[in-house]
Scaffold this motif. Sequence first.
Motif, PDB file in Angstrom:
ATOM      1  N   ASN A  39      -4.594  -3.561  -0.482  1.00 29.67           N
ATOM      2  CA  ASN A  39      -5.157  -2.453   0.276  1.00 29.67           C
ATOM      3  C   ASN A  39      -4.912  -2.700   1.764  1.00 29.67           C
ATOM      4  O   ASN A  39      -5.477  -3.630   2.338  1.00 29.67           O
ATOM      5  CB  ASN A  39      -6.657  -2.353  -0.011  1.00 29.67           C
ATOM      6  N   PRO A  40      -4.097  -1.861   2.429  1.00 26.32           N
ATOM      7  CA  PRO A  40      -3.808  -2.079   3.848  1.00 26.32           C
ATOM      8  C   PRO A  40      -5.018  -1.876   4.764  1.00 26.32           C
ATOM      9  O   PRO A  40      -4.968  -2.236   5.928  1.00 26.32           O
ATOM     10  CB  PRO A  40      -2.705  -1.069   4.147  1.00 26.32           C
ATOM     11  N   ALA A  41      -6.116  -1.331   4.231  1.00 28.49           N
ATOM     12  CA  ALA A  41      -7.342  -1.203   5.025  1.00 28.49           C
ATOM     13  C   ALA A  41      -8.139  -2.505   4.996  1.00 28.49           C
ATOM     14  O   ALA A  41      -9.056  -2.685   5.790  1.00 28.49           O
ATOM     15  CB  ALA A  41      -8.195  -0.056   4.505  1.00 28.49           C
ATOM     16  N   GLU A  42      -7.787  -3.413   4.096  1.00 24.59           N
ATOM     17  CA  GLU A  42      -8.499  -4.685   3.976  1.00 24.59           C
ATOM     18  C   GLU A  42      -7.698  -5.868   4.492  1.00 24.59           C
ATOM     19  O   GLU A  42      -8.261  -6.883   4.884  1.00 24.59           O
ATOM     20  CB  GLU A  42      -8.875  -4.926   2.505  1.00 24.59           C
ATOM     21  N   GLU A  43      -6.369  -5.758   4.441  1.00 24.65           N
ATOM     22  CA  GLU A  43      -5.502  -6.856   4.860  1.00 24.65           C
ATOM     23  C   GLU A  43      -4.111  -6.304   5.173  1.00 24.65           C
ATOM     24  O   GLU A  43      -3.795  -5.181   4.812  1.00 24.65           O
ATOM     25  CB  GLU A  43      -5.385  -7.896   3.736  1.00 24.65           C
ATOM     26  N   VAL A  44      -3.313  -7.119   5.850  1.00 27.71           N
ATOM     27  CA  VAL A  44      -1.924  -6.719   6.078  1.00 27.71           C
ATOM     28  C   VAL A  44      -1.203  -6.795   4.743  1.00 27.71           C
ATOM     29  O   VAL A  44      -1.216  -7.828   4.079  1.00 27.71           O
ATOM     30  CB  VAL A  44      -1.234  -7.634   7.111  1.00 27.71           C
ATOM     31  N   VAL A  45      -0.606  -5.691   4.338  1.00 23.77           N
ATOM     32  CA  VAL A  45       0.154  -5.643   3.096  1.00 23.77           C
ATOM     33  C   VAL A  45       1.616  -5.905   3.426  1.00 23.77           C
ATOM     34  O   VAL A  45       2.189  -5.227   4.285  1.00 23.77           O
ATOM     35  CB  VAL A  45      -0.017  -4.271   2.398  1.00 23.77           C
ATOM     36  N   ARG A  46       2.198  -6.879   2.782  1.00 21.27           N
ATOM     37  CA  ARG A  46       3.599  -7.240   3.006  1.00 21.27           C
ATOM     38  C   ARG A  46       4.467  -6.497   1.993  1.00 21.27           C
ATOM     39  O   ARG A  46       4.211  -6.539   0.797  1.00 21.27           O
ATOM     40  CB  ARG A  46       3.802  -8.740   2.837  1.00 21.27           C
ATOM     41  N   LEU A  47       5.494  -5.823   2.513  1.00 19.49           N
ATOM     42  CA  LEU A  47       6.420  -5.073   1.666  1.00 19.49           C
ATOM     43  C   LEU A  47       7.843  -5.495   1.977  1.00 19.49           C
ATOM     44  O   LEU A  47       8.162  -5.819   3.125  1.00 19.49           O
ATOM     45  CB  LEU A  47       6.268  -3.569   1.913  1.00 19.49           C
ATOM     46  N   PRO A  48       8.720  -5.467   0.960  1.00 18.03           N
ATOM     47  CA  PRO A  48      10.125  -5.794   1.221  1.00 18.03           C
ATOM     48  C   PRO A  48      10.774  -4.717   2.078  1.00 18.03           C
ATOM     49  O   PRO A  48      10.445  -3.542   1.968  1.00 18.03           O
ATOM     50  CB  PRO A  48      10.750  -5.834  -0.177  1.00 18.03           C
ATOM     51  N   SER A  49      11.667  -5.138   2.932  1.00 16.70           N
ATOM     52  CA  SER A  49      12.327  -4.200   3.840  1.00 16.70           C
ATOM     53  C   SER A  49      13.488  -3.523   3.119  1.00 16.70           C
ATOM     54  O   SER A  49      14.648  -3.862   3.307  1.00 16.70           O
ATOM     55  CB  SER A  49      12.815  -4.939   5.090  1.00 16.70           C
ATOM     56  N   ARG A  50      13.129  -2.551   2.277  1.00 18.56           N
ATOM     57  CA  ARG A  50      14.103  -1.761   1.527  1.00 18.56           C
ATOM     58  C   ARG A  50      13.709  -0.296   1.644  1.00 18.56           C
ATOM     59  O   ARG A  50      12.534   0.026   1.797  1.00 18.56           O
ATOM     60  CB  ARG A  50      14.092  -2.172   0.054  1.00 18.56           C
ATOM     61  N   PRO A  51      14.666   0.607   1.548  1.00 13.99           N
ATOM     62  CA  PRO A  51      14.342   2.037   1.690  1.00 13.99           C
ATOM     63  C   PRO A  51      13.240   2.515   0.751  1.00 13.99           C
ATOM     64  O   PRO A  51      12.398   3.331   1.147  1.00 13.99           O
ATOM     65  CB  PRO A  51      15.673   2.734   1.395  1.00 13.99           C
ATOM     66  N   GLU A  52      13.204   2.003  -0.469  1.00 14.81           N
ATOM     67  CA  GLU A  52      12.182   2.463  -1.418  1.00 14.81           C
ATOM     68  C   GLU A  52      10.768   2.032  -1.026  1.00 14.81           C
ATOM     69  O   GLU A  52       9.781   2.556  -1.543  1.00 14.81           O
ATOM     70  CB  GLU A  52      12.507   2.035  -2.850  1.00 14.81           C
ATOM     71  N   SER A  53      10.651   1.089  -0.093  1.00  9.78           N
ATOM     72  CA  SER A  53       9.329   0.670   0.365  1.00  9.78           C
ATOM     73  C   SER A  53       8.636   1.757   1.179  1.00  9.78           C
ATOM     74  O   SER A  53       7.415   1.744   1.319  1.00  9.78           O
ATOM     75  CB  SER A  53       9.428  -0.613   1.183  1.00  9.78           C
ATOM     76  N   ALA A  54       9.389   2.700   1.717  1.00  7.46           N
ATOM     77  CA  ALA A  54       8.771   3.817   2.436  1.00  7.46           C
ATOM     78  C   ALA A  54       7.883   4.624   1.485  1.00  7.46           C
ATOM     79  O   ALA A  54       6.781   5.033   1.859  1.00  7.46           O
ATOM     80  CB  ALA A  54       9.835   4.703   3.076  1.00  7.46           C
TER      81      ALA A  54
END
Length: 168
Positions: A39-54
């Motif tokens: 949950n990005p409201a509770e912690e920094v959420v790490r996502l892979p830097s790929r177009p589908e991450s949008a």
Amino acid sequence: MAGLEGVEQPRQRMGATAAKWAPTVEDERALKAVELFGNPAEEVVRLPSRPESAATARRLAQSVAQRQWMLPLQCSENVVLLVSELVGNAVRHTGARIFGLRMRRPRPCWVRVEVQDPSRGLPCLMPVQPLDVSGRGLFLVDKLSDRWGVDLLPRGKTTWFELRVAER
């Protein structure tokens, strides 16, 4: 189907990617994204830097804005759109392998969204022409948010925007 013998009919594909859009389907996908990534409201959420991450970032933002914070529809739609723009910039322009997404309510009437990446290259707000097909990301952030900016970190930066939220 009388009269259509010999005419090839388009096939209906049923699958996750071909499913028709529906609010309940998007709601389920948003909840699944929170379950998988956090949950990005509770912690920094790490996502892979790929177009589908949008798409993942949009779903996370949708879940927080609509379900958790219960923002008015127009405001939550703007949050989702602007998250998509900042994430798109992080994926396209930073060369990062991973980026972070964080959503906060620093004050009751404000929403702050942050996208962190390891690049210290600053985003640039470019003039936009009516026929431009790209380069509108920061233009939209600038026009739809109440304020935005960049905080340089020892290793990287945080690009953020804030929106004022009307009281219900």
